[in-house]
Design a protein around this motif. Sequence first.
Motif, mmCIF file in Angstrom:
data_model
loop_
_atom_site.group_PDB
_atom_site.id
_atom_site.type_symbol
_atom_site.label_atom_id
_atom_site.label_comp_id
_atom_site.label_asym_id
_atom_site.label_seq_id
_atom_site.Cartn_x
_atom_site.Cartn_y
_atom_site.Cartn_z
ATOM 1 N N GLY A 194 -8.202 -4.209 -7.484
ATOM 2 C CA GLY A 194 -8.076 -3.008 -6.652
ATOM 3 C C GLY A 194 -8.104 -3.285 -5.166
ATOM 4 N N LYS A 195 -7.692 -4.485 -4.785
ATOM 5 C CA LYS A 195 -7.785 -4.918 -3.382
ATOM 6 C C LYS A 195 -7.038 -3.998 -2.426
ATOM 7 C CE LYS A 195 -6.435 -8.802 -0.398
ATOM 8 N NZ LYS A 195 -5.863 -10.177 -0.372
ATOM 9 N N PHE A 196 -5.888 -3.482 -2.856
ATOM 10 C CA PHE A 196 -5.053 -2.709 -1.941
ATOM 11 C C PHE A 196 -5.234 -1.205 -2.109
ATOM 12 C CE2 PHE A 196 -2.954 -6.821 -2.243
ATOM 13 C CZ PHE A 196 -2.796 -7.130 -0.897
ATOM 14 N N ILE A 197 -5.430 -0.747 -3.332
ATOM 15 C CA ILE A 197 -5.550 0.693 -3.545
ATOM 16 C C ILE A 197 -6.801 1.245 -2.871
ATOM 17 C CG2 ILE A 197 -6.833 0.629 -5.735
ATOM 18 C CD1 ILE A 197 -4.954 2.907 -6.679
ATOM 19 N N VAL A 198 -7.819 0.399 -2.723
ATOM 20 C CA VAL A 198 -9.048 0.845 -2.069
ATOM 21 C C VAL A 198 -8.826 1.121 -0.582
ATOM 22 C CG1 VAL A 198 -9.973 -1.410 -1.362
ATOM 23 C CG2 VAL A 198 -11.549 0.412 -2.058
ATOM 24 N N GLN A 199 -7.713 0.615 -0.046
ATOM 25 C CA GLN A 199 -7.433 0.783 1.378
ATOM 26 C C GLN A 199 -6.795 2.142 1.698
ATOM 27 O OE1 GLN A 199 -5.142 -2.547 2.919
ATOM 28 N NE2 GLN A 199 -6.206 -3.989 1.580
ATOM 29 N N THR A 200 -6.395 2.877 0.661
ATOM 30 C CA THR A 200 -5.688 4.131 0.935
ATOM 31 C C THR A 200 -6.517 5.342 0.549
ATOM 32 O OG1 THR A 200 -3.802 5.509 0.285
ATOM 33 C CG2 THR A 200 -4.440 3.761 -1.249
ATOM 34 N N GLU A 201 -6.763 6.192 1.511
ATOM 35 C CA GLU A 201 -7.477 7.444 1.270
ATOM 36 C C GLU A 201 -6.574 8.454 0.594
ATOM 37 O OE1 GLU A 201 -10.656 9.979 1.150
ATOM 38 O OE2 GLU A 201 -10.689 7.903 1.857
ATOM 39 N N ALA A 202 -5.265 8.301 0.783
ATOM 40 C CA ALA A 202 -4.310 9.285 0.270
ATOM 41 C C ALA A 202 -4.374 9.408 -1.243
ATOM 42 C CB ALA A 202 -2.892 8.915 0.706
ATOM 43 N N VAL A 203 -4.519 8.293 -1.935
ATOM 44 C CA VAL A 203 -4.561 8.328 -3.397
ATOM 45 C C VAL A 203 -5.806 9.062 -3.877
ATOM 46 C CG1 VAL A 203 -4.736 6.924 -5.491
ATOM 47 C CG2 VAL A 203 -3.160 6.249 -3.670
ATOM 48 N N ARG A 204 -6.941 8.787 -3.247
ATOM 49 C CA ARG A 204 -8.179 9.472 -3.643
ATOM 50 C C ARG A 204 -8.082 10.967 -3.355
ATOM 51 N NH1 ARG A 204 -10.134 4.685 -1.591
ATOM 52 N NH2 ARG A 204 -10.469 5.525 0.491
ATOM 53 N N VAL A 235 0.843 -1.202 0.000
ATOM 54 C CA VAL A 235 0.000 0.000 0.000
ATOM 55 C C VAL A 235 0.881 1.255 0.000
ATOM 56 C CG1 VAL A 235 -1.681 1.345 1.324
ATOM 57 C CG2 VAL A 235 -1.974 -1.130 1.092
ATOM 58 N N ALA A 236 1.969 1.224 0.764
ATOM 59 C CA ALA A 236 2.886 2.370 0.806
ATOM 60 C C ALA A 236 3.497 2.630 -0.568
ATOM 61 C CB ALA A 236 3.987 2.120 1.838
ATOM 62 N N VAL A 237 3.792 1.561 -1.298
ATOM 63 C CA VAL A 237 4.342 1.708 -2.647
ATOM 64 C C VAL A 237 3.305 2.328 -3.574
ATOM 65 C CG1 VAL A 237 5.154 0.443 -4.677
ATOM 66 C CG2 VAL A 237 6.054 -0.121 -2.419
ATOM 67 N N ILE A 238 2.060 1.886 -3.468
ATOM 68 C CA ILE A 238 0.984 2.475 -4.280
ATOM 69 C C ILE A 238 0.862 3.962 -3.982
ATOM 70 C CG2 ILE A 238 -1.517 2.535 -4.613
ATOM 71 C CD1 ILE A 238 -1.537 -0.495 -4.268
ATOM 72 N N GLU A 239 0.864 4.316 -2.707
ATOM 73 C CA GLU A 239 0.780 5.734 -2.335
ATOM 74 C C GLU A 239 1.974 6.508 -2.892
ATOM 75 O OE1 GLU A 239 -1.775 5.382 1.826
ATOM 76 O OE2 GLU A 239 0.409 5.612 1.907
ATOM 77 N N HIS A 240 3.132 5.886 -2.872
ATOM 78 C CA HIS A 240 4.362 6.519 -3.351
ATOM 79 C C HIS A 240 4.280 6.837 -4.840
ATOM 80 C CE1 HIS A 240 8.596 7.286 -4.098
ATOM 81 N NE2 HIS A 240 8.637 6.279 -4.950
ATOM 82 N N ILE A 241 3.846 5.895 -5.665
ATOM 83 C CA ILE A 241 3.834 6.127 -7.109
ATOM 84 C C ILE A 241 2.762 7.145 -7.495
ATOM 85 C CG2 ILE A 241 4.839 3.879 -7.665
ATOM 86 C CD1 ILE A 241 2.041 2.932 -8.499
ATOM 87 N N PHE A 242 1.651 7.156 -6.765
ATOM 88 C CA PHE A 242 0.616 8.143 -7.083
ATOM 89 C C PHE A 242 0.985 9.518 -6.546
ATOM 90 C CE2 PHE A 242 -1.895 4.512 -8.317
ATOM 91 C CZ PHE A 242 -2.643 5.022 -9.369
ATOM 92 N N ALA A 243 1.691 9.582 -5.437
ATOM 93 C CA ALA A 243 2.179 10.870 -4.941
ATOM 94 C C ALA A 243 3.132 11.490 -5.958
ATOM 95 C CB ALA A 243 2.881 10.692 -3.596
ATOM 96 N N ASP A 244 3.910 10.643 -6.623
ATOM 97 C CA ASP A 244 4.864 11.116 -7.621
ATOM 98 C C ASP A 244 4.157 11.730 -8.824
ATOM 99 O OD1 ASP A 244 7.277 11.505 -9.025
ATOM 100 O OD2 ASP A 244 7.054 9.573 -10.031
ATOM 101 N N ILE A 245 3.204 11.007 -9.415
ATOM 102 C CA ILE A 245 2.528 11.549 -10.601
ATOM 103 C C ILE A 245 1.696 12.778 -10.250
ATOM 104 C CG2 ILE A 245 0.527 9.969 -10.426
ATOM 105 C CD1 ILE A 245 0.387 10.015 -13.480
ATOM 106 N N ARG A 246 1.046 12.770 -9.092
ATOM 107 C CA ARG A 246 0.241 13.927 -8.696
ATOM 108 C C ARG A 246 1.129 15.156 -8.471
ATOM 109 N NH1 ARG A 246 -4.009 10.550 -9.545
ATOM 110 N NH2 ARG A 246 -3.208 11.141 -11.595
ATOM 111 N N ALA A 247 2.320 14.957 -7.893
ATOM 112 C CA ALA A 247 3.241 16.084 -7.666
ATOM 113 C C ALA A 247 3.708 16.663 -9.001
ATOM 114 C CB ALA A 247 4.437 15.629 -6.841
ATOM 115 N N GLN A 248 4.016 15.802 -9.955
ATOM 116 C CA GLN A 248 4.453 16.272 -11.267
ATOM 117 C C GLN A 248 3.327 17.002 -11.999
ATOM 118 O OE1 GLN A 248 7.017 13.787 -13.717
ATOM 119 N NE2 GLN A 248 7.275 12.367 -12.029
ATOM 120 N N GLU A 249 2.097 16.529 -11.804
ATOM 121 C CA GLU A 249 0.946 17.223 -12.407
ATOM 122 C C GLU A 249 0.779 18.616 -11.812
ATOM 123 O OE1 GLU A 249 -1.643 13.169 -13.366
ATOM 124 O OE2 GLU A 249 -1.872 14.251 -11.477
ATOM 125 N N ARG A 250 0.980 18.737 -10.493
ATOM 126 C CA ARG A 250 0.877 20.056 -9.860
ATOM 127 C C ARG A 250 1.932 21.006 -10.422
ATOM 128 N NH1 ARG A 250 0.056 16.884 -5.268
ATOM 129 N NH2 ARG A 250 2.192 17.204 -4.541
#
Length: 221
Positions: free
Chosen positions: A123-133, A66-81
């Motif tokens: 989507g078993k694991f990504i659904v567990q993280t509010e951070a990505v949403r 889950v931490a890895v999923i949050e990490h990769i989405f934090a990266d793309i979202r930061a680049q989009e910003r």
Amino acid sequence: MTHTPPQKKTRSRDPERTKAQLTEAALSEFAEHGFHGARVDRITRAVGCNPRLLYHYFGSKEKLYVAVIEHIFADIRAQERDLELARLEPVAAMRRLVEFTYDFFDNNPQFVKMTRNENLLAGKFIVQTEAVRTSSQPLIDAISGIIARGLADGVFRHHYDALQIYITIVALSAHHLNNGHTLTAIFGVDLLSAEWRQERRAHTVALVMNAVTGGDSTSKA
């Protein structure tokens, strides 16, 4: 003659650095082998630390994933910003978003593999993280703003739902990567070659821009 025993080298403790190294090693492992095929011992061996340290920082293999999923989405979202789309004129902003999204998928195979693997897990694991949403909503808001400004300025002729547009951009940017081997075999054209991917990029940009502006879809990227 007295010999001084050699001093033992001690690993300096830098929790944040170690966690970052473990996350990067885990990203490579999970992307390559999926959740079930990934092994904790290979991850810790790549970093050079004890497996107990991984469990100390992350708690479990599942939480590490889950931490890895949050990490990769934090990266793309930061680049989009960093694109600062609100500062650009609507046509330039939409074009920049499409170009960025295509290039991000094209240049980040581990992101593509991780999202593909997570889809295989329903989507078993990504659904567990509010951070990505939470981190993803500002992007949709930004696209809504681009569309609203484009319509108000008269440069966009069609109104589209922001999420629909973004999913379309993602589909155009990633479908050939996720299905490249099968589509190559079916049509006898190497969809994963650099030349074809550049043609796909131009097609993707032109198609989306034509959709929102009602312009000529043969325009160059």
